[in-house]
Design a protein around this motif. Structure first.
Motif, PDB file in Angstrom:
ATOM      1  N   THR A 181      39.785  37.813  33.907  1.00  0.00           N
ATOM      2  CA  THR A 181      38.332  37.795  33.834  1.00  0.00           C
ATOM      3  C   THR A 181      38.268  39.237  34.895  1.00  0.00           C
ATOM      4  OG1 THR A 181      36.721  37.247  33.481  1.00  0.00           O
ATOM      5  CG2 THR A 181      36.977  36.765  35.242  1.00  0.00           C
ATOM      6  N   ASN A 182      37.118  39.877  34.211  1.00  0.00           N
ATOM      7  CA  ASN A 182      36.131  41.494  35.328  1.00  0.00           C
ATOM      8  C   ASN A 182      36.057  40.234  37.093  1.00  0.00           C
ATOM      9  OD1 ASN A 182      36.186  42.460  32.659  1.00  0.00           O
ATOM     10  ND2 ASN A 182      34.046  41.667  32.515  1.00  0.00           N
ATOM     11  N   VAL A 183      37.016  41.290  37.227  1.00  0.00           N
ATOM     12  CA  VAL A 183      37.064  40.844  38.855  1.00  0.00           C
ATOM     13  C   VAL A 183      35.999  41.726  39.799  1.00  0.00           C
ATOM     14  CG1 VAL A 183      38.520  39.602  41.133  1.00  0.00           C
ATOM     15  CG2 VAL A 183      38.902  39.218  39.062  1.00  0.00           C
ATOM     16  N   VAL A 184      34.827  41.218  40.993  1.00  0.00           N
ATOM     17  CA  VAL A 184      34.301  42.686  41.788  1.00  0.00           C
ATOM     18  C   VAL A 184      35.098  41.665  43.544  1.00  0.00           C
ATOM     19  CG1 VAL A 184      33.637  43.367  43.234  1.00  0.00           C
ATOM     20  CG2 VAL A 184      33.148  43.360  40.424  1.00  0.00           C
ATOM     21  N   LEU A 185      35.918  42.247  43.759  1.00  0.00           N
ATOM     22  CA  LEU A 185      36.613  42.217  45.072  1.00  0.00           C
ATOM     23  C   LEU A 185      36.170  42.230  46.162  1.00  0.00           C
ATOM     24  CD1 LEU A 185      40.410  42.917  44.809  1.00  0.00           C
ATOM     25  CD2 LEU A 185      39.719  40.802  45.032  1.00  0.00           C
ATOM     26  N   LEU A 186      35.529  41.139  47.129  1.00  0.00           N
ATOM     27  CA  LEU A 186      34.414  41.531  47.919  1.00  0.00           C
ATOM     28  C   LEU A 186      35.094  41.319  49.975  1.00  0.00           C
ATOM     29  CD1 LEU A 186      31.304  42.109  49.148  1.00  0.00           C
ATOM     30  CD2 LEU A 186      30.698  39.560  48.730  1.00  0.00           C
ATOM     31  N   ARG A 187      35.119  41.877  50.414  1.00  0.00           N
ATOM     32  CA  ARG A 187      35.501  42.123  51.711  1.00  0.00           C
ATOM     33  C   ARG A 187      33.910  42.209  52.386  1.00  0.00           C
ATOM     34  NH1 ARG A 187      39.677  44.915  55.369  1.00  0.00           N
ATOM     35  NH2 ARG A 187      38.257  47.289  54.596  1.00  0.00           N
ATOM     36  N   ILE A 210      45.920  44.703  46.710  1.00  0.00           N
ATOM     37  CA  ILE A 210      45.298  44.293  45.336  1.00  0.00           C
ATOM     38  C   ILE A 210      43.721  44.707  44.455  1.00  0.00           C
ATOM     39  CG2 ILE A 210      45.789  42.168  46.642  1.00  0.00           C
ATOM     40  CD1 ILE A 210      42.858  41.948  47.377  1.00  0.00           C
ATOM     41  N   ALA A 211      43.917  45.692  45.196  1.00  0.00           N
ATOM     42  CA  ALA A 211      42.389  46.487  43.991  1.00  0.00           C
ATOM     43  C   ALA A 211      42.762  46.905  42.788  1.00  0.00           C
ATOM     44  CB  ALA A 211      42.285  47.997  45.020  1.00  0.00           C
ATOM     45  N   PRO A 212      44.022  47.073  42.010  1.00  0.00           N
ATOM     46  CA  PRO A 212      44.257  47.990  40.952  1.00  0.00           C
ATOM     47  C   PRO A 212      44.265  46.340  40.245  1.00  0.00           C
ATOM     48  CG  PRO A 212      45.966  48.591  42.200  1.00  0.00           C
ATOM     49  CD  PRO A 212      45.405  47.688  43.211  1.00  0.00           C
ATOM     50  N   GLN A 213      43.899  45.534  40.392  1.00  0.00           N
ATOM     51  CA  GLN A 213      44.197  44.241  39.993  1.00  0.00           C
ATOM     52  C   GLN A 213      42.524  44.011  39.470  1.00  0.00           C
ATOM     53  OE1 GLN A 213      46.915  41.745  41.663  1.00  0.00           O
ATOM     54  NE2 GLN A 213      47.131  40.154  39.871  1.00  0.00           N
ATOM     55  N   ALA A 214      41.415  44.810  40.104  1.00  0.00           N
ATOM     56  CA  ALA A 214      40.188  44.141  39.847  1.00  0.00           C
ATOM     57  C   ALA A 214      39.742  45.497  39.289  1.00  0.00           C
ATOM     58  CB  ALA A 214      39.688  44.186  41.534  1.00  0.00           C
ATOM     59  N   GLN A 215      37.679  45.132  39.192  1.00  0.00           N
ATOM     60  CA  GLN A 215      37.063  46.967  38.339  1.00  0.00           C
ATOM     61  C   GLN A 215      36.570  46.865  39.221  1.00  0.00           C
ATOM     62  OE1 GLN A 215      37.583  42.849  36.737  1.00  0.00           O
ATOM     63  NE2 GLN A 215      38.585  45.200  35.291  1.00  0.00           N
ATOM     64  N   ALA A 216      36.993  46.175  40.436  1.00  0.00           N
ATOM     65  CA  ALA A 216      36.428  47.438  42.093  1.00  0.00           C
ATOM     66  C   ALA A 216      36.218  46.464  42.939  1.00  0.00           C
ATOM     67  CB  ALA A 216      34.036  46.944  41.388  1.00  0.00           C
ATOM     68  N   THR A 217      36.397  47.112  44.055  1.00  0.00           N
ATOM     69  CA  THR A 217      35.840  46.231  45.648  1.00  0.00           C
ATOM     70  C   THR A 217      34.833  47.326  46.013  1.00  0.00           C
ATOM     71  OG1 THR A 217      37.578  48.197  46.242  1.00  0.00           O
ATOM     72  CG2 THR A 217      39.029  46.615  44.939  1.00  0.00           C
ATOM     73  N   LEU A 218      34.509  45.464  47.391  1.00  0.00           N
ATOM     74  CA  LEU A 218      32.881  46.517  47.873  1.00  0.00           C
ATOM     75  C   LEU A 218      34.108  45.509  49.442  1.00  0.00           C
ATOM     76  CD1 LEU A 218      30.502  45.250  46.479  1.00  0.00           C
ATOM     77  CD2 LEU A 218      31.436  47.260  46.421  1.00  0.00           C
ATOM     78  N   ASP A 219      33.530  46.749  50.172  1.00  0.00           N
ATOM     79  CA  ASP A 219      33.994  46.173  51.621  1.00  0.00           C
ATOM     80  C   ASP A 219      32.414  46.801  52.331  1.00  0.00           C
ATOM     81  OD1 ASP A 219      35.643  46.179  53.526  1.00  0.00           O
ATOM     82  OD2 ASP A 219      36.642  47.957  53.334  1.00  0.00           O
ATOM     83  N   ILE A 220      32.204  45.194  52.861  1.00  0.00           N
ATOM     84  CA  ILE A 220      30.752  45.742  53.571  1.00  0.00           C
ATOM     85  C   ILE A 220      31.069  45.468  54.912  1.00  0.00           C
ATOM     86  CG2 ILE A 220      28.247  44.799  53.359  1.00  0.00           C
ATOM     87  CD1 ILE A 220      29.419  44.230  50.065  1.00  0.00           C
ATOM     88  N   LEU A 260      25.861  44.453  45.861  1.00  0.00           N
ATOM     89  CA  LEU A 260      27.048  44.205  44.544  1.00  0.00           C
ATOM     90  C   LEU A 260      26.027  44.404  42.479  1.00  0.00           C
ATOM     91  CD1 LEU A 260      27.659  40.161  45.517  1.00  0.00           C
ATOM     92  CD2 LEU A 260      29.403  42.025  44.936  1.00  0.00           C
ATOM     93  N   ALA A 261      24.722  44.059  42.982  1.00  0.00           N
ATOM     94  CA  ALA A 261      24.105  44.533  41.708  1.00  0.00           C
ATOM     95  C   ALA A 261      24.493  45.982  41.606  1.00  0.00           C
ATOM     96  CB  ALA A 261      22.715  44.758  42.117  1.00  0.00           C
ATOM     97  N   ARG A 262      24.164  47.302  42.709  1.00  0.00           N
ATOM     98  CA  ARG A 262      24.961  48.349  42.143  1.00  0.00           C
ATOM     99  C   ARG A 262      25.801  47.908  41.840  1.00  0.00           C
ATOM    100  NH1 ARG A 262      21.915  49.143  47.397  1.00  0.00           N
ATOM    101  NH2 ARG A 262      24.092  49.628  48.537  1.00  0.00           N
ATOM    102  N   SER A 263      27.096  47.638  42.045  1.00  0.00           N
ATOM    103  CA  SER A 263      28.471  48.055  42.184  1.00  0.00           C
ATOM    104  C   SER A 263      28.373  47.313  40.514  1.00  0.00           C
ATOM    105  CB  SER A 263      29.908  47.263  42.677  1.00  0.00           C
ATOM    106  OG  SER A 263      30.971  47.323  42.195  1.00  0.00           O
ATOM    107  N   ILE A 264      27.558  45.797  40.269  1.00  0.00           N
ATOM    108  CA  ILE A 264      27.974  45.668  38.681  1.00  0.00           C
ATOM    109  C   ILE A 264      27.059  46.171  37.344  1.00  0.00           C
ATOM    110  CG2 ILE A 264      27.493  43.361  37.216  1.00  0.00           C
ATOM    111  CD1 ILE A 264      28.179  41.793  40.493  1.00  0.00           C
TER     112      ILE A 264
END
Length: 268
Positions: A181-187, A210-220, A260-264
């Protein structure tokens, strides 16, 4: 600081189960008969000692049902071993996937508890041969194991860390593929000063793999409550303050939800 009042439910009490899953996740249990987002993660996603974790805050910001599948000390082994939770995450329109700690998984050097992935069960013959000077009978948690091995011999510890990175990447790539499914990675980079940090963190290089498998990645980057002075806004018992100091406070959850809200929204 906030202490649990007699008879008042703490975040530790607000757990639930889905289907035949044996993993307690953050409650209350949500109906899954309509479209939803899912947050799959560990202690930070669960929101230990926090009244309102980032998953619930995200639902308010997006006005979209969001199911919290965060479990205390859960990692890759727990998720991949639980088909019911995987099915829920897979059925979501989008899954926020918190990156788990490297050391909370079984590998050729040691075994962890299948559900409480922070629990060290036993060392393999290979690890005992690599560290013959270490008494593993005194070690019960993987974080303690990592720090102990690193202190014993930093060069030999690199052999263990290389194995953890390899296994973590293989299982994380497999998990993302299984979710389908659509995935947002959260580190979450928990920045510490006097508090003990992660001895084997997920590196930016690993995230890029792993980032290419996801729709977005967030590093917080976030700070634990004991450092950000948020203990007064948390709920914990009188003997739980040391643990609470290492958890994320409400302000950190607000930051995570905002990002997350902004990214989604950008993905819509």
């Amino acid at each position: 600081m906030s202490y649990q009042a007699p008879g008042a439910p703490s975040p530790e009490d607000v757990t639930c189960f889905y289907g035949n899953s044996k993993l307690p996740v953050r409650g209350p249990r949500r109906a899954l008969d309509a479209r939803y987002l899912a947050c799959l993660g560990g202690t930070e996603t669960f929101g230990r000692f926090v009244p309102t974790p980032y998953c619930e805050l995200l639902e308010r910001r997006l006005r979209r049902k969001t199911v919290n599948l965060g479990g205390v000390n859960c990692g890759l082994d727990a998720w991949l071993g639980d088909p019911d939770l995987i099915s829920i995450a897979k059925g979501a329109e989008l899954c926020v996937l918190q990156l788990s700690a490297l050391h909370q998984l079984s590998n050729r050097f040691y075994r962890v508890h299948p559900r409480r992935n922070d629990r060290f069960l036993r060392a393999s013959d290979g690890l005992q041969a690599l560290f013959p000077d270490v008494d593993f009978t005194e070690i019960h948690f993987t974080g303690h194991l990592m720090r102990h091995l690193q202190a014993a011999d930093a060069e030999r510890f690199e052999t263990v860390q290389t194995e953890l990175e390899r296994v973590w990447l293989d299982r994380m790539q497999h998990l993302i593929a299984v979710l389908d499914t659509n995935v947002v990675l959260l580190r979450l980079q928990i920045e510490t000063e006097n508090l003990i940090g992660d001895p084997a963190p997920v590196s930016a290089r690993m995230l890029s793999r792993i980032a290419p498998q996801a729709q977005a990645t967030l590093d917080i980057p976030v700070h634990p409550a004991g450092q950000s002075m948020e203990l007064g806004d948390m709920i914990f018992g009188t003997l739980q303050q040391p643990a609470a100091e290492h958890m994320l406070g409400p302000a950190a959850h607000q930051v995570i939800a905002d990002r997350l809200a902004r990214s989604i929204r950008d993905l819509d």
